[in-house]
Enzyme design. Structure first.
Site, PDB file in Angstrom:
ATOM      1  CE  LYS A 296       0.995   1.118   4.315  1.00  0.00           C
ATOM      2  NZ  LYS A 296       1.750   2.587   4.658  1.00  0.00           N
TER       3      LYS A 296
ATOM      4  CG  ASP B 162      -0.352  -0.029   7.731  1.00  0.00           C
ATOM      5  OD1 ASP B 162      -1.267   1.197   7.985  1.00  0.00           O
ATOM      6  OD2 ASP B 162       0.770   0.091   7.748  1.00  0.00           O
TER       7      ASP B 162
END
Length: 293
Positions: free
Chosen positions: A13, A138
């Site tokens: 990401k 995350d």
């Protein structure tokens, strides 16, 4: 025959926007971030119905197996579901460690998705995301099947957004990482010294196109991290000079990324010594779990 093995790409990401908000009484900071998956990924294979519980990583030294997030994710999933099985997880590490790309979290999210696809009694999406939150900030985003999402709190509150128009990207990977806990301390120190408060919350009005995202793009970790690692500023300058419509540091660093509206340019001159450049692309979908025999 019920499949006993699954394969999945654990996509990294980037944080297109990352704001550090107020500090809780617990000591944790609230965050607000625009997460986006990219095509750079660790290939992972998960096998169940084995007598062992193990994780094998190829391509990087990730430390003791019991501390590996993928191992902890598998243990947490079996504990939550009561599934009595072993597991053998193989990870080919391609996402750099400690670079702000969520490599360990991506592996954990992929393992949760793979096990859920194989489980005789899978968890609902909300339950799987709740399990993911216990593993790190995350991990919930890297577990859900949305390529773009706005997140609040410590990553547990997610709002899925439509994918942005496709864009190619360049990643600049300096030969060092940044410890997230230290970076939070640097942000707090800088704000206390300057009498500054937390960033104002985002609005959703400008998060549906690149012009709006580029106008809002910011990373509150950048100033204090760059003060200690000026090489990161050099990478950002190189990306901007090459024509990036958005250039930012991801997470708490040290990776920087540039988003380009057209063909990717060469990017070699002027970068700090030892910096690698990786070509990738903003993902418009989450890689599916492939169940094998």
């Amino acid at each position: 025959m019920t499949p006993t093995t699954a394969r999945v790409q654990a996509q990294a990401k980037v944080n297109l926007v990352l704001r550090v908000l107020a500090r809780e009484a617990s000591g944790y900071h609230q965050l607000e971030t625009l997460f986006a998956r990219i095509d750079l990924a660790d290939p992972i294979e998960v096998a169940v119905d084995t007598a062992v519980r193990e994780v094998t990583c190829r391509g990087a030294d990730v430390g003791p197996m019991e501390r590996n997030l993928a191992f902890r994710a598998a243990e947490a999933f079996l504990g939550a579901t009561g599934w009595r099985t072993g597991f053998a997880i193989t990870i080919e590490k391609r996402i750099p460690m400690g670079g702000g790309l969520g490599g360990g979290s991506a592996d954990a999210g992929a393992v949760l998705r793979a096990l859920n696809a194989l489980a005789p009694t899978p968890l609902a999406a909300t339950e799987l995301a709740r399990l993911a939150f216990g593993l790190g900030a995350d991990v919930p985003f890297l577990t859900v099947e949305h390529p773009l999402a706005l997140a609040w709190g410590r990553g547990e509150r997610l709002l899925a957004l439509p994918p942005l128009p496709p864009r190619d990207m360049l990643l600049c990977l300096p030969p060092f990482g940044v410890e997230t806990a230290a970076a939070f301390g640097w942000v707090a120190e800088a704000r206390a010294g300057a009498g500054l408060t937390a960033s104002a919350p985002l609005t959703l009005d400008h998060l549906h196109g690149w012009d709006g995202v580029a106008a809002l793009a910011a990373n509150d970790f950048e100033p204090p991290v760059i003060a200690r690692h000026p090489e990161i500023a050099t990478c950002l300058d190189a990306l901007t000079a090459a024509g990036a419509e958005l250039a930012r540091m991801s997470g708490s660093g040290s990776t920087t990324f540039g988003v380009f509206p057209g063909a990717l340019p060469p990017l070699a001159r002027g970068l700090p010594e030892g910096t690698r450049v990786v070509r990738t692309r903003l993902a418009d979908r989450v890689a599916p779990v492939e169940r094998l025999g």
